[in-house]
Design an enzyme around this catalytic site. Structure first.
Site, short mmCIF file in Angstrom:
data_model
loop_
_atom_site.label_atom_id
_atom_site.label_comp_id
_atom_site.label_asym_id
_atom_site.label_seq_id
_atom_site.Cartn_x
_atom_site.Cartn_y
_atom_site.Cartn_z
N GLU A 24 0.71 -1.12 0.04
CA GLU A 24 -0.33 0.68 0.15
C GLU A 24 1.16 1.01 0.71
OE1 GLU A 24 -0.79 -2.51 1.99
OE2 GLU A 24 -2.24 -3.12 1.26
N HIS A 47 -9.82 -4.38 11.25
CA HIS A 47 -10.96 -4.49 10.29
C HIS A 47 -12.34 -3.28 9.72
CE1 HIS A 47 -7.33 -7.64 8.80
NE2 HIS A 47 -8.33 -7.40 7.29
#
Lengths: 448, 337
Positions: free
Chosen positions: A184, A253
């Protein structure tokens, strides 16, 4: 006798298609054998046998669509039988325990949008899911502008981790729909660099949780370059992906980043609720010359709404929408919390309280005008968000209301937020951590 | 997209180092411009006209000037916060650079960026980045834009040996190699990341080896020699321009001044700095070569004087240029739509 149940293939799956049986009645089944293939809108997967025995009954024939998770699809006769409880897949203990994701009525419902808004009338509509709306927005903008491309993990060959980009590789090819490695920080910097040189990337984060690895590039490079360069160079880029709590994926998450990004000058932050929001605002975000954070919600991806068919349909960034008119209280929400707010408004109506519901759609720049106009009418306000309370969007909304229309208030503003803890995994605790319509009803009733 | 099948770790031979008399004279002049500019910036810092962080490039001039020789119009350059030399090398106006250092409206960023944050679209200079290593991913993205547009432009991406330890630098090596992006990664190894020597920071101090896991060709270069830099740069740029993917150059160089203006310099001896200046200075050695080529003392002095005059004009401009109007506080946050 052992029941074989329709398994859930992902935390948010509520139903799927039983594509194919690979075993017949009478076949011996060993643990690990592939029994069947299951399809959802995201993936095809194989169902493995857990128990041994002889397949005695197939209750759901192959090709059946809309098979609910946990429905009995076959029966096995053998030793070592397990109870039904033990066989149930973990996340889906029972539909009533996790109503946010499992209630089939919610999944299937077509949300009708009231007509009482001042925005442009776009005419004829058709029903589509948020997922389809996002894809259409990207596809039409990519057809119109060759500088627009999609980049991220699994967006191309895999067709998108959440199938948002399904079919796009076929149409646009590997130079415009680009799979990245799981890196990322690197690929976000790369996309921002490409934007600084004039391209218009759409960067998909598999979820915004992973964008924290790249937040330096988003804030320090994308958001600040225009200012630091005295206007010479900026980044026209959209960072999009699911944000907030999915279901049963626990603390790392499940988190809302609206407040994080909205804090920063140089960014625009959008959080659509409906499919029309998703399509109209994603098109606007792609065209916008600034970096835009586009916060989607995984649970909304499969929800259907009416979306204008007009090929020029687009929505303005920075304009909220009044989803329901009311006179006693203003409930302000964004993303999936608009569902919660509307349900609360419905419940309040039964009790004689008329609630107005504002869907923010854009968090930054905040549509102060629409908020203030509404609160001046109702005199009461509740904000609803999935994120944490401290320095949250609710804090900003309440400060805005106090600054702009204090004298019109009949009660102190209230906020309903996610509970101030990392997201727990256990089904009961997770439910306790996320705003429910009842919380909003309770907050409103304190006013009266 | 598969990784490059070309597993060449390093080219077999060092490229021949050569410049014509005029080329070397030009390189000398540009190196000298950076040196004098930086000396002046140091002076202005001392008088309080320049504030904040100010990282001088003195000692490393051969790197940017040698590399700039290899570029053509449309190529791009990006670097870290030690960026004054890179900007002058791309041809940006010393006046605009110095006025940015003094925080004036005539600066490249209208006074809003400062020493570490300047840009010039016209000259292909993409900053000027204050976060160590961030420009490496950005430079990879600029290379990506060239790949996307299928032009033959190349992006020079500069960073220090300190930045070379950052995770995103390795991510960028991988991405650039995977997509075969036209990026020359240039490590300016000046041996000290602020006060930490490379030996104290990096387990493997031969940084040109860092390319090998990705099958990226690389070379270690005497970064104090503008001829060697140019020769290596030509090979690297040609490789990228031909669509063969990225190239890594480790420039062995040295900064004479502190990391920034506020550096007590306790981590190295004065003798070490003096020795490097006396024996390896890029400007002295270029001058010596020019003299060997028959350039007269008078010609060199004339050149020195013209450089000094340009730097003085930049300093004058930087002091005369007004501060930005207060209204500039609110501009350029977003592109108005």
């Amino acid at each position: 006798m052992t029941d074989i149940l329709m398994p859930a293939l992902s935390p948010t799956m509520t139903e799927g298609k039983l594509a194919k049986w690979l075993k017949d009645v009478g076949d011996e089944v060993k643990s690990g054998d592939i029994l069947a293939e299951i399809e959802t809108d995201k993936a095809t997967m194989e169902v493995e046998a857990v128990d041994e025995g002889t397949l005695t009954e197939i209750l759901v024939p192959e090709g059946s669509e809309g098979v609910a998770v946990n429905a009995v699809i076959a029966r096995l006769n053998g030793d070592g039988e397990q109870t039904k409880e033990e066989l149930k897949p973990g996340p889906q203990t029972s539909p009533t325990e996790t109503p946010r994701t499992n209630a089939p009525a919610q999944q299937k419902r077509t949300n009708t949008t009231p007509k009482e808004t001042v925005e442009k009338e776009w005419g004829k509509t058709r029903t589509m899911t948020v997922r389809e709306a996002l894809r259409e927005a990207m596809v039409v903008e990519m057809r119109a502008d060759k500088d627009v491309f999609l980049i991220g993990e699994e967006v191309a060959q895999y067709q998108g981790a959440y199938k948002i980009s399904q079919g796009m590789l076929d149409e646009f090819g590997p130079r415009r729909v680009i799979d990245t490695p799981i890196t990322e920080h690197g690929f976000t910097g790369m996309a921002v660099g490409a934007a600084m040189n004039g391209l218009k990337p759409i960067l998909e984060f598999m979820t915004f949780n992973f964008a924290m690895q790249a937040i330096d590039q988003i804030i320090n490079s994308a958001a600040k370059t225009l200012y630091m360069s005295g206007g010479q160079m900026g980044a026209s880029i959209v960072f999009r992906g699911p944000n907030g709590a999915a279901a049963r994926v626990a603390a790392q998450h499940s988190q809302c980043y609206a407040s994080w990004y909205s804090h920063c000058p140089g960014l625009k932050v959008i959080a659509p609720w409906s499919a029309a929001d998703a399509k109209g605002l994603l098109r606007a975000a792609i065209r916008d010359p600034n970096p835009v954070i586009f916060l989607e919600h995984e649970i909304l991806y499969g929800h259907s709404f009416e979306v204008p068919e007009d090929e020029d349909f687009i929505l303005p960034i920075g304009k909220a929408k009044v989803e329901r008119r009311g006179s006693d209280v203003t409930i302000i929400a964004f993303s999936i919390m608009v569902d919660v707010a509307l349900k609360a408004a419905e419940a309040l109506a039964d009790q004689g309280i008329s609630a107005e519901v504002i869907n923010l759609r854009t968090i930054r720049p905040l549509d102060v005008e629409t908020i203030v106009e509404s609160v001046k009418t109702t005199g009461r306000v509740v904000s609803v968000e999935e994120g944490w309370p401290f320095a949250g969007i609710g804090s900003e909304i309440i400060a805005t209301v106090v600054e702009h229309c204090f004298d019109w208030l009949d009660a102190p503003p209230a906020r309903v937020t996610g509970v101030d803890v990392p997201m727990p995994y256990a089904a009961n605790l997770e439910k306790l951590a996320l705003p429910q319509p009842g919380w909003v009803v309770d907050a409103v009733k304190k006013f009266f | 997209m598969a990784a490059s099948p070309d597993k060449t770790k390093k080219p077999n031979r060092k490229p021949a180092a050569a410049m014509s008399r005029d080329e070397l004279l030009g390189a000398y002049e540009r190196m000298l411009l950076i040196r004098r500019f930086e000396e002046k910036a140091g002076q202005l810092y001392g008088t309080g006209l320049i504030a904040g962080f100010c990282h001088l490039y003195i000692g490393q001039e051969a790197v940017v000037i040698g590399m700039q020789h290899c570029l053509k119009d449309g190529d791009e350059v990006i670097t870290s916060y030690r960026d004054h030399g890179h900007m002058l090398a791309t041809g940006m106006d010393p006046k605009g650079v110095m006025a940015e250092l003094t925080g004036r409206s005539g600066g490249y960023s209208k006074g809003k960026g400062g020493s570490m944050h300047m840009f010039s679209k016209e000259k292909g200079f993409f900053g000027g980045h204050g976060i160590v290593g961030a420009q490496v991913s950005l430079g990879t993205g600029i290379g990506f834009s060239n790949w996307y547009r299928q032009n033959d432009a190349v992006c020079l991406t500069y960073f220090g040996e300190g930045a070379s330890n950052q995770g995103q630098v390795y991510e960028s090596y991988n991405l650039a190699s995977l997509f075969k992006l036209p990026v020359v990664f240039i490590i300016e190894n000046n041996r000290y990341a602020m006060g930490t020597s490379i030996e104290r920071a990096t387990a493997s101090t031969d940084l040109s080896h860092n390319a090998s896991p990705w099958g990226m060709p690389s070379m270690a270069v005497d970064g104090m020699d503008v001829l060697a830099v140019k020769a290596a740069g030509e090979q690297a740029v040609a490789h990228c321009r031909a669509g063969k993917g990225p190239f890594l150059l480790e420039m062995k160089t040295y900064r004479y001044r502190g990391h920034s203006m506020s550096d007590p310099a306790k981590y190295r001896t004065r003798e070490e700095v003096q020795k490097m200046r006396a024996e390896h200075d890029c400007i002295d050695s270029a001058r010596k070569k020019l003299e060997e080529m028959g350039v007269s003392e008078a010609e060199l002095r004339k050149l020195d004087d013209s450089v000094k005059a340009r730097v003085q004009a930049a300093a004058d401009f930087a002091q005369a240029s007004p501060e930005p109007d207060p209204s500039e506080l609110y501009t350029n946050v977003l592109v108005e739509t």
